[in-house]
Every structure is written in structure tokens, then in C-alpha cells.
Design an enzyme around this catalytic site. Structure first.
Site, PDB file in Angstrom:
ATOM      1  N   HIS A 174       1.434  -1.212  -0.141  1.00  0.00           N
ATOM      2  CA  HIS A 174      -0.439  -0.061   0.069  1.00  0.00           C
ATOM      3  C   HIS A 174       0.805   1.160   0.343  1.00  0.00           C
ATOM      4  O   HIS A 174       0.550   1.927   0.355  1.00  0.00           O
ATOM      5  CB  HIS A 174      -0.808   0.126   0.796  1.00  0.00           C
ATOM      6  CG  HIS A 174      -0.593  -0.134   2.312  1.00  0.00           C
ATOM      7  ND1 HIS A 174       0.137   0.190   3.365  1.00  0.00           N
ATOM      8  CD2 HIS A 174      -1.088  -0.764   3.226  1.00  0.00           C
ATOM      9  CE1 HIS A 174       0.079  -0.162   4.252  1.00  0.00           C
ATOM     10  NE2 HIS A 174      -0.464  -0.990   4.598  1.00  0.00           N
ATOM     11  N   HIS A 184      -4.421  -9.167  14.210  1.00  0.00           N
ATOM     12  CA  HIS A 184      -4.760  -7.936  13.416  1.00  0.00           C
ATOM     13  C   HIS A 184      -5.973  -8.808  12.120  1.00  0.00           C
ATOM     14  O   HIS A 184      -5.949  -9.800  12.132  1.00  0.00           O
ATOM     15  CB  HIS A 184      -3.775  -7.573  13.149  1.00  0.00           C
ATOM     16  CG  HIS A 184      -3.587  -6.612  12.202  1.00  0.00           C
ATOM     17  ND1 HIS A 184      -4.615  -5.275  11.875  1.00  0.00           N
ATOM     18  CD2 HIS A 184      -2.767  -6.243  11.141  1.00  0.00           C
ATOM     19  CE1 HIS A 184      -4.289  -4.546  11.063  1.00  0.00           C
ATOM     20  NE2 HIS A 184      -3.350  -5.230  10.567  1.00  0.00           N
ATOM     21  N   GLU A 198      -5.964  -7.138   8.949  1.00  0.00           N
ATOM     22  CA  GLU A 198      -5.690  -6.615   7.957  1.00  0.00           C
ATOM     23  C   GLU A 198      -5.573  -7.995   7.018  1.00  0.00           C
ATOM     24  O   GLU A 198      -5.186  -8.976   7.775  1.00  0.00           O
ATOM     25  CB  GLU A 198      -4.990  -5.881   8.363  1.00  0.00           C
ATOM     26  CG  GLU A 198      -4.424  -5.069   6.587  1.00  0.00           C
ATOM     27  CD  GLU A 198      -3.539  -3.950   7.109  1.00  0.00           C
ATOM     28  OE1 GLU A 198      -2.486  -3.716   7.341  1.00  0.00           O
ATOM     29  OE2 GLU A 198      -3.575  -2.744   5.375  1.00  0.00           O
ATOM     30  N   ASP A 205      -3.380  -9.227   5.107  1.00  0.00           N
ATOM     31  CA  ASP A 205      -2.349 -10.285   5.252  1.00  0.00           C
ATOM     32  C   ASP A 205      -2.067 -11.082   6.557  1.00  0.00           C
ATOM     33  O   ASP A 205      -1.468 -11.944   6.298  1.00  0.00           O
ATOM     34  CB  ASP A 205      -0.990  -8.855   4.501  1.00  0.00           C
ATOM     35  CG  ASP A 205      -0.973  -7.711   6.289  1.00  0.00           C
ATOM     36  OD1 ASP A 205      -2.463  -7.352   6.726  1.00  0.00           O
ATOM     37  OD2 ASP A 205      -0.091  -7.243   6.220  1.00  0.00           O
ATOM     38  N   HIS A 230      -1.925  -1.552  14.136  1.00  0.00           N
ATOM     39  CA  HIS A 230      -2.203  -0.694  13.157  1.00  0.00           C
ATOM     40  C   HIS A 230      -3.736  -0.040  12.858  1.00  0.00           C
ATOM     41  O   HIS A 230      -3.038   0.703  11.946  1.00  0.00           O
ATOM     42  CB  HIS A 230      -0.638  -0.568  11.595  1.00  0.00           C
ATOM     43  CG  HIS A 230      -1.305  -0.023  10.401  1.00  0.00           C
ATOM     44  ND1 HIS A 230      -1.671  -1.534   9.811  1.00  0.00           N
ATOM     45  CD2 HIS A 230      -1.612   0.343  10.134  1.00  0.00           C
ATOM     46  CE1 HIS A 230      -2.221  -0.886   8.528  1.00  0.00           C
ATOM     47  NE2 HIS A 230      -1.832   0.705   8.289  1.00  0.00           N
ATOM     48  N   ASP A 237       1.693  -6.033  14.007  1.00  0.00           N
ATOM     49  CA  ASP A 237       2.343  -5.714  13.347  1.00  0.00           C
ATOM     50  C   ASP A 237       3.788  -4.512  13.867  1.00  0.00           C
ATOM     51  O   ASP A 237       4.415  -4.746  13.482  1.00  0.00           O
ATOM     52  CB  ASP A 237       1.535  -4.100  12.234  1.00  0.00           C
ATOM     53  CG  ASP A 237       0.777  -4.801  10.877  1.00  0.00           C
ATOM     54  OD1 ASP A 237       0.583  -5.887  10.740  1.00  0.00           O
ATOM     55  OD2 ASP A 237       0.279  -3.943  10.975  1.00  0.00           O
ATOM     56  N   TYR A 289       9.953   0.282   8.571  1.00  0.00           N
ATOM     57  CA  TYR A 289       8.682  -0.273   9.413  1.00  0.00           C
ATOM     58  C   TYR A 289       8.018   0.750   9.590  1.00  0.00           C
ATOM     59  O   TYR A 289       6.720   1.425   9.581  1.00  0.00           O
ATOM     60  CB  TYR A 289       8.510  -1.747   9.769  1.00  0.00           C
ATOM     61  CG  TYR A 289       7.528  -2.156   9.224  1.00  0.00           C
ATOM     62  CD1 TYR A 289       6.435  -2.997   8.747  1.00  0.00           C
ATOM     63  CD2 TYR A 289       6.349  -2.105  10.617  1.00  0.00           C
ATOM     64  CE1 TYR A 289       5.736  -3.472   8.805  1.00  0.00           C
ATOM     65  CE2 TYR A 289       5.393  -2.405  10.667  1.00  0.00           C
ATOM     66  CZ  TYR A 289       4.270  -3.475   9.647  1.00  0.00           C
ATOM     67  OH  TYR A 289       3.540  -4.227   9.688  1.00  0.00           O
ATOM     68  N   HIS A 343       5.434  -9.571  11.016  1.00  0.00           N
ATOM     69  CA  HIS A 343       6.096  -9.894   9.647  1.00  0.00           C
ATOM     70  C   HIS A 343       7.499  -9.359   9.566  1.00  0.00           C
ATOM     71  O   HIS A 343       8.050  -9.319  10.780  1.00  0.00           O
ATOM     72  CB  HIS A 343       5.682  -8.148   8.949  1.00  0.00           C
ATOM     73  CG  HIS A 343       4.735  -8.070   8.597  1.00  0.00           C
ATOM     74  ND1 HIS A 343       4.211  -8.322   7.058  1.00  0.00           N
ATOM     75  CD2 HIS A 343       3.743  -7.285   8.824  1.00  0.00           C
ATOM     76  CE1 HIS A 343       3.112  -8.015   6.966  1.00  0.00           C
ATOM     77  NE2 HIS A 343       2.825  -7.676   7.964  1.00  0.00           N
TER      78      HIS A 343
HETATM   79 FE1  FEO Z   1      -1.676  -4.035   9.195  1.00  0.00          FE
HETATM   80 FE2  FEO Z   1       0.198  -5.477   8.202  1.00  0.00          FE
HETATM   81  O1  FEO Z   1      -1.272  -5.495   8.889  1.00  0.00           O
END
Ligand code: FEO
Length: 409
Positions: free
Chosen positions: A24, A79, A81, A83, A147, A166, A193, A226
Site C-alpha cells: 500500500h 489483526h 488486515e 495480510d 496498526h 504489526d 516500517y 512481518h
Molecule cells: Fe496492518 Fe501487516 O497489517
């Protein structure tokens, strides 16, 4: 290689995405990973987070190397999101659609919005909710906006492992898995990040770090969703987060610019030389050659931003508009700013850049520097002097984050 054993019965079963180059708007030239964690407790088995949907088969293979996936009793969504939750419906389909999914209240809302046709057995957890797996206990820490509004951490006190979603992550998918396998370069990825994902929520990060300290968690390992896992010295990344969250900066100036016929670039070069003459660190960044997310990475610990644009059609050059729009959304704070640029007849760019700097709350050095068509000797001297004045202003500006007492960690 996954699965990756972290402690007795605890594994990273996530996947590496070598090829992603844009997340993104954030350039991910080292790819990323979607870490997810399997905990095989003495009484119950839990899966914390999943992966991006296209990687679900590889993810299931990783889990299958340890257990039959149907043995998973509980899913935790730290989370929502995609991903980390994109594969959730397919996982549930394979392991049993009625398996409970533990998440925050906002997590239930976000997951329901993403999977409106699925009947998912959501179980909302709050800080203070504990789930026993027999030999391990899961507890949850609310981390709203880190996040997304739903975000939370999961902690296993018996193992001292914090699953931090995250937070503390990096978009990095090389062969290493742990912090002790990397050098200082790891912190550059972590800084990038933070600068591009978490900076708008810096105040919340600071509060979270303080509350973590009050909770007196015995953290032996931090496992973000991540990148690299922090096992050697997890407190070091916590310490760096404290620094970034407080907007602590160095005696450093970044000069970002674009140019049409090299006039603005000539000004930029003089500005860079002038600022360097004062002894501060100066980084020239042509926005044609630097990605917006790398500019943010350099800005986060810089004390000043100087931005140059020629006037094009009564406005700012479009490449600068891209960077400044992105930057404004990330809410950098406690910076000095200045604008410069060349023009042919109307010359609005510097005034518009000043407004951008004002809107971001930057402390402006002056009203900026404009030059008609091509800078002459006097105008190049004025640009050099502007760099000198900015260098001196950077050295004179106190670093407010150093005044916080007592230190966070
Ligand atoms: Fe806010 Fe790695 O997703």
C-alpha cells in the site's frame, strides 16, 4: 525454512513473500513475510494469525508438518488486515467452520465486514482475558491503531513470548529469521516500517510502551507478523521504538526536490553544501530517484526538511505533491522546514510548499527562496546561505525528546 521452532510446542508456520514490491504505497524491495504462530499446548492447540490468502496452501503445508490442521482448537486474530486474516475463511473451512476465533471487539467488526457471508464463531477478548492451553496461557494486550483499530498483542507468560502483530515488524524476507543473524541493518528495516506504518500513531506507541513497562512483562522474545523475530535482545527494539515514538531526531537535514531544467537542482546543491558546511548530516534526495517510503525513513530521525520544486502550471511539481501528500498523512512532528524553487513567470510553488510545511506543523526557517528561470551567482550564494542558516538552526534546536524524564526504558 518453515515451520520454525521457537520454543517447546511453539512454531512460526508463516510464509515468506519474496516478490512483493509495493505494500500500500510502501516499497518492499526485500519482500515481506506473513508470520503466523502455532502453539501446541498440553491441552489445546492454537493458531495465532494466518497469512495473505494466495499463500494458504503453503501455510497449510507448514502446519501439516507439525500436526493435522484439524487438531487446531482455537484461532486468534491479532489483526484483521488481509495480510494476516485473508486466509482465515479457507483455514476455517479446512479445520472446522465452528472453531472459535478470538479477537478484539473491533476485530470482530472488521472481520465481519471483510467476510460478510461467513458464519464465524467470534469470541471477543479483552485485556485481562486469559485462555489456558494447559502448559501455556494466552493473555491479550489492546493495541488499538497499531496498526488498525482492532489490533492486539498476545502474550504467553510461561514462554515469555510476545506476539506483536504489526508492531516491531519489518518488511524483510531474506534467509535470516532472528535478530542475532543480522547486524545493524535490521534496524533500518524496522525504522522504515515504523516511519511508514506506525508514525501517525506515535503517541499511542509511547503510551503502549509505558503500559508494557507497568505490566512488567518478562519478554524473552518478540514475534511480529512481518520479518525478523527478536530473540537476542528484544528490549533493544523496544528502546528504538521509544526513540522514534518521541520523535527524537539527529542533527540531520534532508533536502528533497525535483527539477525541470536543472535550476531547482542547482539551488538544491548549494543548499546541501551550505548545510554541510555547518557540520550537520545532509541527505540530498531527488524525488525522481528516491521512493516516498525511503524519504520517510530518512525523515523520521532528521530535524529538518528542505523541499524544492519548480513552478509547473501555477502549482507544485506533481512528484513533490505525491511525496508531500504521503508525508502529511504520516504526521511527522518536531521538524524545521524550508522551501525553495525556480519559476518562469508566476512562481507559486514556494508559497504552496510553505503552506504544506505549515499544514504539517513544521517550524519554518523563513518565507523560502525563489529564483527566476536560472539562478545567477547571487542567487546561488543565497541558496548556500539558506543551507547554512538551516544547519545552524538544526544545531540550535533542542531535541525535546531528550527532555523526557525519567527515560522510558
Ligand atoms: Fe496492518 Fe501487516 O497489517
Amino acid at each position: 525454512m518453515r515451520p520454525l521452532k521457537l520454543a517447546e510446542g511453539i512454531y512460526d508456520v508463516g510464509v515468506k513473500d519474496w516478490n512483493i514490491r509495493d505494500f500500500h504505497g510502501y516499497s518492499t524491495h526485500m519482500g515481506t513475510s506473513y508470520n503466523a504462530f502455532l502453539i501446541v499446548g498440553s491441552q489445546k492447540t492454537v493458531l495465532i494469525d494466518t497469512v495473505k490468502e494466495p499463500f494458504v496452501n503453503q501455510f497449510m503445508e507448514n502446519i501439516s508438518k507439525i500436526i493435522d490442521p484439524k487438531e487446531i482448537d482455537i484461532l486468534v486474530s491479532n489483526h484483521a488486515e488481509m495480510d494476516h486474516s485473508g486466509a482465515l475463511p479457507r483455514i476455517l473451512h479446512q479445520i472446522g467452520a465452528d472453531k472459535p476465533v478470538y479477537c478484539s471487539k473491533m476485530g470482530e467488526r472488521a472481520l465481519s465486514a471483510h467476510f460478510p457471508t461467513r458464519q464465524i464463531n467470534y469470541q471477543v477478548v479483552k485485556p485481562g482475558t486469559d485462555i489456558s492451553l494447559g502448559n501455556y496461557t494466552l493473555s491479550f494486550i489492546e493495541t488499538r491503531m497499531l496498526h488498525w483499530p482492532d489490533s492486539m498483542f498476545t502474550f504467553i507468560k510461561e514462554a515469555g513470548i510476545l506476539f506483536s502483530s504489526d508492531a516491531f515488524g519489518q518488511h524483510y524476507a531474506w534467509h535470516e529469521n532472528f535478530d542475532d543473524e543480522m547486524g545493524e541493518g535490521l534496524f533500518h528495516h524496522a525504522k522504515k516500517y515504523f516511519a511508514n506504518i506506525l508514525l501517525p500513531y506515535a503517541g499511542k506507541v509511547e503510551k503502549l510502551l509505558k503500559s508494557m513497562e507497568e505490566m512488567d512483562l518478562d519478554i524473552k522474545m518478540i514475534c511480529p507478523d512481518h520479518g525478523i523475530l527478536w530473540r537476542k535482545n528484544p528490549r533493544e527494539i523496544i528502546r528504538r521504538y521509544g526513540r522514534w515514538a518521541r520523535h527524537q531526531s539527529k542533527e540531520k537535514v534532508i533536502v528533497i526536490y525535483d527539477t525541470m531544467w536543472n535550476s531547482t537542482e542547482k539551488m538544491a546543491k548549494e543548499i546541501v553544501d551550505g548545510a554541510r558546511s555547518t557540520g550537520v548530516e545532509v541527505i540530498p534526495m531527488s524525488v525522481r530517484n528516491w521512493h516516498r517510503s525511503d524519504i520517510m525513513t530518512e525523515l523520521i530521525d532528521a530535524r529538518a526538511l528542505m523541499v524544492g520544486s519548480p513552478t509547473l502550471n501555477n502549482g507544485i511539481f506533481p512528484t513533490l505533491c505525491d511525496v508531500l501528500c504521503y508525508m502529511k498523512g504520516l504526521k511527522p512532528q518536531k521538524k524545521l522546514g524550508a522551501a525553495f524553487g525556480s519559476y518562469g513567470w508566476s512562481g507559486e510553488a514556494v508559497k504552496l510548499l510553505n503552506k504544506e510545511l505549515d499544514d504539517m506543523g513544521f517550524e519554518r526557517l523563513d518565507d523560502g527562496l525563489k529564483t527566476l528561470y536560472v539562478p545567477d551567482k547571487d542567487q546561488l550564494t543565497a541558496a548556500y546561505d539558506m543551507g547554512v542558516r538551516m544547519g545552524e538552526a538544526v544545531k540550535a534546536k533542542s531535541n525535546p525528546t531528550e527532555e523526557i524524564s525519567p527515560p522510558l526504558l
